[in-house]
Design an enzyme around this catalytic site. Structure first.
Site, PDB file in Angstrom:
ATOM      1  N   SER A 186      -2.743   1.286  14.453  1.00 50.53           N
ATOM      2  CA  SER A 186      -3.390   2.582  14.658  1.00 50.53           C
ATOM      3  C   SER A 186      -3.733   2.762  16.123  1.00 50.53           C
ATOM      4  O   SER A 186      -3.914   1.777  16.861  1.00 50.53           O
ATOM      5  CB  SER A 186      -4.671   2.662  13.817  1.00 50.53           C
ATOM      6  OG  SER A 186      -5.514   3.710  14.238  1.00 50.53           O
ATOM      7  N   GLY A 200       2.437   4.953   3.374  1.00 50.82           N
ATOM      8  CA  GLY A 200       3.193   3.928   2.672  1.00 50.82           C
ATOM      9  C   GLY A 200       4.220   4.502   1.722  1.00 50.82           C
ATOM     10  O   GLY A 200       5.370   4.030   1.658  1.00 50.82           O
ATOM     11  N   TYR A 243     -12.888  -1.494  12.030  1.00 49.89           N
ATOM     12  CA  TYR A 243     -11.521  -1.028  11.787  1.00 49.89           C
ATOM     13  C   TYR A 243     -10.658  -1.227  13.034  1.00 49.89           C
ATOM     14  O   TYR A 243      -9.538  -1.749  12.959  1.00 49.89           O
ATOM     15  CB  TYR A 243     -11.555   0.445  11.378  1.00 49.89           C
ATOM     16  CG  TYR A 243     -10.200   1.099  11.286  1.00 49.89           C
ATOM     17  CD1 TYR A 243      -9.373   0.867  10.196  1.00 49.89           C
ATOM     18  CD2 TYR A 243      -9.760   1.980  12.274  1.00 49.89           C
ATOM     19  CE1 TYR A 243      -8.129   1.473  10.098  1.00 49.89           C
ATOM     20  CE2 TYR A 243      -8.524   2.596  12.190  1.00 49.89           C
ATOM     21  CZ  TYR A 243      -7.708   2.336  11.097  1.00 49.89           C
ATOM     22  OH  TYR A 243      -6.474   2.939  11.002  1.00 49.89           O
ATOM     23  N   GLY A 276       0.817  -1.207   0.000  1.00 47.41           N
ATOM     24  CA  GLY A 276       0.000   0.000   0.000  1.00 47.41           C
ATOM     25  C   GLY A 276       0.851   1.257   0.000  1.00 47.41           C
ATOM     26  O   GLY A 276       0.641   2.163   0.805  1.00 47.41           O
ATOM     27  N   SER A 277       1.807   1.320  -0.953  1.00 50.39           N
ATOM     28  CA  SER A 277       2.838   2.361  -0.861  1.00 50.39           C
ATOM     29  C   SER A 277       2.837   3.341  -2.019  1.00 50.39           C
ATOM     30  O   SER A 277       3.870   3.936  -2.331  1.00 50.39           O
ATOM     31  CB  SER A 277       4.219   1.700  -0.748  1.00 50.39           C
ATOM     32  OG  SER A 277       4.387   0.685  -1.716  1.00 50.39           O
ATOM     33  N   THR A 278       1.691   3.560  -2.654  1.00 53.22           N
ATOM     34  CA  THR A 278       1.633   4.526  -3.742  1.00 53.22           C
ATOM     35  C   THR A 278       1.174   5.909  -3.275  1.00 53.22           C
ATOM     36  O   THR A 278       1.127   6.845  -4.071  1.00 53.22           O
ATOM     37  CB  THR A 278       0.704   4.034  -4.870  1.00 53.22           C
ATOM     38  OG1 THR A 278      -0.586   3.737  -4.331  1.00 53.22           O
ATOM     39  CG2 THR A 278       1.283   2.781  -5.522  1.00 53.22           C
ATOM     40  N   SER A 279       0.837   6.045  -1.997  1.00 55.85           N
ATOM     41  CA  SER A 279       0.437   7.348  -1.466  1.00 55.85           C
ATOM     42  C   SER A 279       0.534   7.304   0.054  1.00 55.85           C
ATOM     43  O   SER A 279       0.779   6.253   0.654  1.00 55.85           O
ATOM     44  CB  SER A 279      -1.002   7.714  -1.882  1.00 55.85           C
ATOM     45  OG  SER A 279      -1.930   6.795  -1.313  1.00 55.85           O
TER      46      SER A 279
END
Length: 264
Positions: free
Chosen positions: A141, A20, A154, A14-17
């Site tokens: 979190s 991450g 969540y 999950g590292s495109t934004s």
């Protein structure tokens, strides 16, 4: 402290934004070769190009895959069979009344937030144990520590992540492989920053003053005057991934501005 991750291969899901992407940048900046991941091929390719331009001395790869799906995890691990550092950052967030949550929605959150990391750790950890070297890092979190009723699904997944990270540290007992979780508070991702910018404009106040208003109203236990940046979260991850953190394992390390009121 000079952190040098040269020669190590890191995977960041999950590292495109957001957090991450900041983690991927931080690891690459410390000399690690990095595999970035997103669901969309075009977005993933753009991030590879961006990071390759910023860090020409390391290898940046991109694998587009929905790691909430077992078949995509299997394909991902075939394309990237080994790793020295695994950062399980992929996650989804949402709010809903408990009585409105279907089984399918519970399972969607578990597959994305929990099972993605479990499946990847199950693949990469044996190699780390064999080499007696490796870092498993799970992004959790504050909601995993202070359960919120309006986001119970969540919160439960983020609590589960804490248990998985601790359990894998126990599994690695007697080796140099470490497993830790990072407990993240409200962070200035692109989405949160955009919301605060709109609020600042509407209230005719500065961006920092708008942050203070958000903290006062929504995060009253927060001890620092401003929210954490994605780079500040990434800094913790880079340290935990480093040789300097060799004595830290089984820990839940906080980047939450002091908002969690318990000592432990």
């Amino acid at each position: 402290m000079n952190i040098d991750l040269s020669g190590r291969k890191a995977i960041v899901t999950g590292s495109t934004s957001g957090i991450g992407l900041a983690i991927a940048k931080g690891l690459a900046g410390a000399g690690a070769d990095v595999v970035v991941n997103g669901r969309r091929q075009d977005v993933t390719d753009d991030v590879v190009a961006q990071l390759s331009a910023l860090y020409p001395d390391v290898t940046i790869e991109g694998i587009a895959a929905d790691l909430a799906r077992k078949e995509d995890v299997d394909r991902f691990t075939q394309l990237a069979p080994t790793a020295d550092i695994l950062v399980n950052n992929l996650g989804i967030w949402g709010e809903a009344d408990f009585f409105d949550l279907s089984d399918e929605e519970w399972l969607r959150f578990f597959e994305t937030n929990v099972m993605s990391g479990i499946r990847l750790a199950r693949h990469y950890m044996p190699g780390m144990l064999e080499r007696n070297s490796g870092r498993l890092i799970f992004i959790s979190s504050e909601s995993g520590v202070t359960t919120r009723g309006e986001r119970l699904h969540y919160s439960v997944t983020k609590t589960a992540i804490l248990a998985v990270a601790r359990g894998l540290a126990e599994r690695a007992r007697g080796t140099a492989v470490t497993s830790n979780s990072i407990v993240v508070g409200t962070t200035l991702t692109e989405q949160i920053a955009g919301m605060i910018e709109q609020m600042a404009e509407a209230q005719n106040v500065s961006f920092d003053d708008a942050q203070r208003m958000v903290i006062k109203e929504h995060r009253p236990t927060h001890l620092l005057p401003l929210l954490a940046t994605t780079n500040e979260v990434a800094n913790m991850v880079v340290y935990v991934a480093s040789p300097q953190a060799s004595a830290t394992t089984g820990a839940a390390l906080r980047v939450d501005g002091g908002g969690i009121t318990t000592i432990l």
